[in-house]
Design an enzyme around this catalytic site. Structure first.
Site, PDB file in Angstrom:
ATOM      1  N   ARG A  10       2.695  11.763  -7.900  1.00 29.87           N
ATOM      2  CA  ARG A  10       2.151  11.824  -6.525  1.00 29.87           C
ATOM      3  C   ARG A  10       3.008  11.103  -5.488  1.00 29.87           C
ATOM      4  NH1 ARG A  10      -3.932  12.500  -6.114  1.00 29.87           N
ATOM      5  NH2 ARG A  10      -4.432  13.443  -8.090  1.00 29.87           N
ATOM      6  N   ARG A  30      -0.469  -8.381  -4.401  1.00 28.98           N
ATOM      7  CA  ARG A  30      -0.590  -7.409  -3.305  1.00 28.98           C
ATOM      8  C   ARG A  30       0.058  -7.989  -2.051  1.00 28.98           C
ATOM      9  NH1 ARG A  30      -2.581  -4.183   0.650  1.00 28.98           N
ATOM     10  NH2 ARG A  30      -4.246  -4.949   1.996  1.00 28.98           N
ATOM     11  N   ARG A  50       7.301   1.902   1.431  1.00 28.13           N
ATOM     12  CA  ARG A  50       7.549   0.454   1.528  1.00 28.13           C
ATOM     13  C   ARG A  50       8.007  -0.083   0.163  1.00 28.13           C
ATOM     14  NH1 ARG A  50       4.919  -3.530   5.732  1.00 28.13           N
ATOM     15  NH2 ARG A  50       6.694  -2.744   6.880  1.00 28.13           N
ATOM     16  N   GLY A 107       0.814  -1.209   0.000  1.00 27.88           N
ATOM     17  CA  GLY A 107       0.000   0.000   0.000  1.00 27.88           C
ATOM     18  C   GLY A 107       0.847   1.259   0.000  1.00 27.88           C
ATOM     19  N   ARG A 148       6.396  -6.513  13.330  1.00 27.87           N
ATOM     20  CA  ARG A 148       6.012  -6.162  11.949  1.00 27.87           C
ATOM     21  C   ARG A 148       7.168  -6.394  10.987  1.00 27.87           C
ATOM     22  NH1 ARG A 148       2.645  -2.245  14.233  1.00 27.87           N
ATOM     23  NH2 ARG A 148       4.167  -0.580  14.134  1.00 27.87           N
ATOM     24  N   ASP A 180      -3.495  -6.645  13.326  1.00 31.51           N
ATOM     25  CA  ASP A 180      -4.284  -6.305  14.517  1.00 31.51           C
ATOM     26  C   ASP A 180      -5.481  -7.248  14.652  1.00 31.51           C
ATOM     27  OD1 ASP A 180      -4.861  -4.496  12.121  1.00 31.51           O
ATOM     28  OD2 ASP A 180      -6.697  -4.231  13.267  1.00 31.51           O
ATOM     29  N   SER A 240      -1.402  -5.740   4.831  1.00 29.42           N
ATOM     30  CA  SER A 240      -1.751  -6.173   6.181  1.00 29.42           C
ATOM     31  C   SER A 240      -3.268  -6.264   6.288  1.00 29.42           C
ATOM     32  CB  SER A 240      -1.190  -5.199   7.216  1.00 29.42           C
ATOM     33  OG  SER A 240      -1.783  -3.940   7.036  1.00 29.42           O
TER      34      SER A 240
HETATM   35  N1  ADE Z   1      -5.493  -3.394   7.580  1.00 28.55           N
HETATM   36  C1  ADE Z   1      -4.860  -3.722   8.712  1.00 28.55           C
HETATM   37  N2  ADE Z   1      -5.708  -3.682   9.756  1.00 28.55           N
HETATM   38  C2  ADE Z   1      -6.910  -3.321   9.242  1.00 28.55           C
HETATM   39  C3  ADE Z   1      -8.181  -3.107   9.806  1.00 28.55           C
HETATM   40  N3  ADE Z   1      -8.363  -3.250  11.110  1.00 28.55           N
HETATM   41  N4  ADE Z   1      -9.190  -2.744   9.001  1.00 28.55           N
HETATM   42  C4  ADE Z   1      -8.978  -2.591   7.685  1.00 28.55           C
HETATM   43  N5  ADE Z   1      -7.811  -2.775   7.100  1.00 28.55           N
HETATM   44  C5  ADE Z   1      -6.775  -3.142   7.871  1.00 28.55           C
END
Ligand code: ADE
Length: 235
Positions: A44, A88, A25, A21, A218, A205, A91
């Site tokens: 951009r 892709r 990175r 994304g 990470r 998460d 995360s």
């Molecule tokens: N990418 C990583 N954590 C996320 C979340 N909680 N919601 C949407 N995209 C995410």
């Protein structure tokens, strides 16, 4: 021959593009993992690079956040620059504590609350799926490297903040265990323009508990994901 969002020259991209994304990175991946990496687009500050990995030509470029941004970059890469494979690397958040932090998740399909696929598909429900060959290459590579992966359906959400209160329960019940924000768009763009796509995600998460990976964790999980993505990319 620039497009509105990419100022590379024809032929500047390899057939396969790894897509995180975050533009920084992408820069880090190019500098760390590719040989002879050249910066090919800068519009951009969404940097894109092409180099080689184990002698094979490979590109890396960011897709930004959300389905609209990812759809713009993947459409132009495929349609205007002849890219054939999109991987892709991102995360995701887990909808249940049954999924563990740092797990690798391979997105076989991508459900969504976005309307983009209904716009494409006469208002019907399009099943946005990974390309089977790429999915298999990723899963086989992870197995060869001894890295466990979960393969399943993800939810590509339009909202990062403000997911509906009962949505996590609905997702869990329907076996959609993680949320991210791009793949339902990327898989459909690939289908629409005749390319292949797959998404590999690390669980950063656990949404219901708020648990999140540390910066150090990470780094390690990112390296695990990169080793799978790079080896699968050149298969
Ligand atoms: N990418 C990583 N954590 C996320 C979340 N909680 N919601 C949407 N995209 C995410």
């Amino acid at each position: 021959m620039a497009t509105p969002h990419i100022n590379a020259q024809p032929g500047d991209f390899a057939e396969t593009v790894l897509m995180p994304g975050d533009p920084l990175r992408a820069k880090m991946i190019a500098e760390t993992f590719l040989e002879d990496a050249k910066l090919v687009t800068t519009v951009r500050n969404v940097f894109g690079y092409t180099g080689t990995y184990q002698g094979k030509r490979l590109s890396v470029m960011a897709h930004g956040m959300g389905i609209p941004s990812a759809s713009i970059y993947t459409t132009e890469l495929i349609k205007d620059y002849g890219v054939k494979n999109i991987i892709r690397i991102g995360s995701c958040g887990a909808v249940t504590p049954d999924i563990k932090l740092r797990e690798l998740f391979v997105a076989m399909g991508a459900s969504t609350d976005s309307k983009v696929n209904r716009m494409r598909f006469n208002d019907h429900d399009y099943a946005a799926i990974a390309d089977y060959g790429l999915l298999r290459a990723v899963v086989d590579t992870a197995a060869e490297q001894g890295k466990p992966v979960t393969v399943g359906n993800v939810f590509s959400a339009d909202l990062f903040y403000g997911v509906q209160p009962n949505m996590l329960e609905v997702l869990d019940k329907m076996q959609v265990k993680v949320i991210e924000m791009e793949l339902a768009g990327i898989y459909s763009v690939a289908a629409q323009y005749g390319a292949r796509a797959v998404g590999i995600l690390t669980v950063s998460d656990i949404i219901p508990t708020g648990e999140a990976t540390s910066a150090e964790e990470r780094q390690t999980t990112f390296r695990d994901m990169m080793e799978v993505a790079l080896a699968a990319a050149i298969k």
